[in-house]
Motif scaffolding. Structure first.
Motif, mmCIF file in Angstrom:
data_model
loop_
_atom_site.group_PDB
_atom_site.id
_atom_site.type_symbol
_atom_site.label_atom_id
_atom_site.label_comp_id
_atom_site.label_asym_id
_atom_site.label_seq_id
_atom_site.Cartn_x
_atom_site.Cartn_y
_atom_site.Cartn_z
ATOM 1 N N GLY A 165 -3.094 -4.116 3.631
ATOM 2 C CA GLY A 165 -2.903 -3.304 3.992
ATOM 3 C C GLY A 165 -4.516 -2.955 4.996
ATOM 4 O O GLY A 165 -4.679 -2.009 6.520
ATOM 5 N N VAL A 219 0.345 2.132 2.208
ATOM 6 C CA VAL A 219 -0.319 1.269 3.686
ATOM 7 C C VAL A 219 1.323 0.846 3.461
ATOM 8 O O VAL A 219 2.150 -0.189 4.097
ATOM 9 C CB VAL A 219 -1.251 -0.522 3.424
ATOM 10 C CG1 VAL A 219 -2.323 0.838 3.667
ATOM 11 C CG2 VAL A 219 -1.127 -0.299 1.942
ATOM 12 N N ALA A 246 1.548 -1.464 6.330
ATOM 13 C CA ALA A 246 0.702 -3.147 6.582
ATOM 14 C C ALA A 246 1.914 -4.130 6.362
ATOM 15 O O ALA A 246 2.180 -4.775 7.079
ATOM 16 C CB ALA A 246 0.452 -3.320 4.640
#
Length: 269
Positions: A165, A219, A246
């Motif tokens: 992330g 994320v 992410a």
């Protein structure tokens, strides 16, 4: 540097935790809708099996990997098509996911040090690919757990998700059509056992703090920022909470706050 052997062991453990959650489920449970619109629990596992399959191709047969992209009827719906193509009765799908993730682990372990694997819009080392597989397995496991009303115990494997992330800071902005800021952000997260995980310069004015699990939910776009105990200090850190992503590819739709009307969109990536 994280050792690839340790990463693959954590990937196996993360997969095993999800496996133990879904293996006893009935066929009716596998068909239950998850927070990702249009996706059942079966779709979630089919997606993981499909992604393991294309990651295996990336590690062993780049030509075949590229073919999965060029042959897609609608590249914008590649993820959806992959899940749909891999859907099968629960027992067959579970067996396929188990075999595929084992084959991928063996293939990643055999990738020569320093070699980069082609992926969607990027190139990744074997360690990065293993980290990404941990992230996806955990994120889709959260969708399954949410569907079943289960709260899974957090583990130190979350550190891999959090690290990814942080590493994808710039990607989140770029995916949303924004210029990635050059201002550094200090990230300090509280791990499952109370220890602090940190990234970025200690003197940075922009800061992001809070529970590691909440950051991982952010994320992976499994929760809206309004439902998380994350504190952003400074304009860059605050904007990051709106675009954090992410996973590779185009921007996800994210999740609406828990107070949003029923039927709001969720993330599938």
């Amino acid at each position: 540097m994280v050792d690839l052997t340790d990463l693959l062991a954590d990937l196996a453990a993360e997969s095993g935790q999800l496996d133990a959650l879904i293996a006893p489920l009935s066929a009716a449970d596998w068909a239950r809708p998850t927070p990702a619109p249009g996706w059942s629990i079966g779709h979630q596992i089919a997606h993981l099996a499909w992604t393991d399959h294309v990651a295996l191709l990336a590690a062993t047969d780049p030509t075949a990997f590229f073919a999965t992209v060029t042959a897609a009827p609608d590249p914008a719906r590649l993820v959806d098509h992959g899940a749909e193509d891999f859907l099968a009765p629960p027992a067959a799908l579970l067996a396929r996911w188990r075999a595929g993730r084992a084959a991928l682990a063996d293939a990643l372990a055999a990738v020569p040090a320093g070699e980069k694997l082609t992926w969607y819009g990027i190139r990744m080392s074997a360690t990065s690919m293993a980290t990404a597989r941990i992230m996806e397995t955990w994120a889709h496991g959260e969708d399954v757990a949410d569907t079943l009303g289960v709260v899974r115990p957090a583990s130190d494997r979350l550190r891999h998700v959090a690290h990814l992330g942080v590493r994808t800071f710039g990607h989140g902005f770029a995916a949303h059509g924004r210029v990635a800021p050059t201002t550094p952000v200090r990230v300090e997260l509280v791990g499952p056992h109370g220890d602090t995980w940190s990234w970025g310069p200690a003197e940075a004015a922009d800061r992001l703090t809070g529970p590691a699990r909440d950051f991982c939910l952010l994320v992976t776009q499994r929760r809206h920022r309004a439902d998380l105990a994350l504190v952003a200090t400074g304009p860059v850190a605050d904007e990051w909470l709106d675009v954090a992503q992410a996973f590779a590819g185009p921007p996800g739709t994210g999740r609406q706050p828990a107070t949003a009307p029923a039927g709001a969109d969720g993330a599938r990536a």
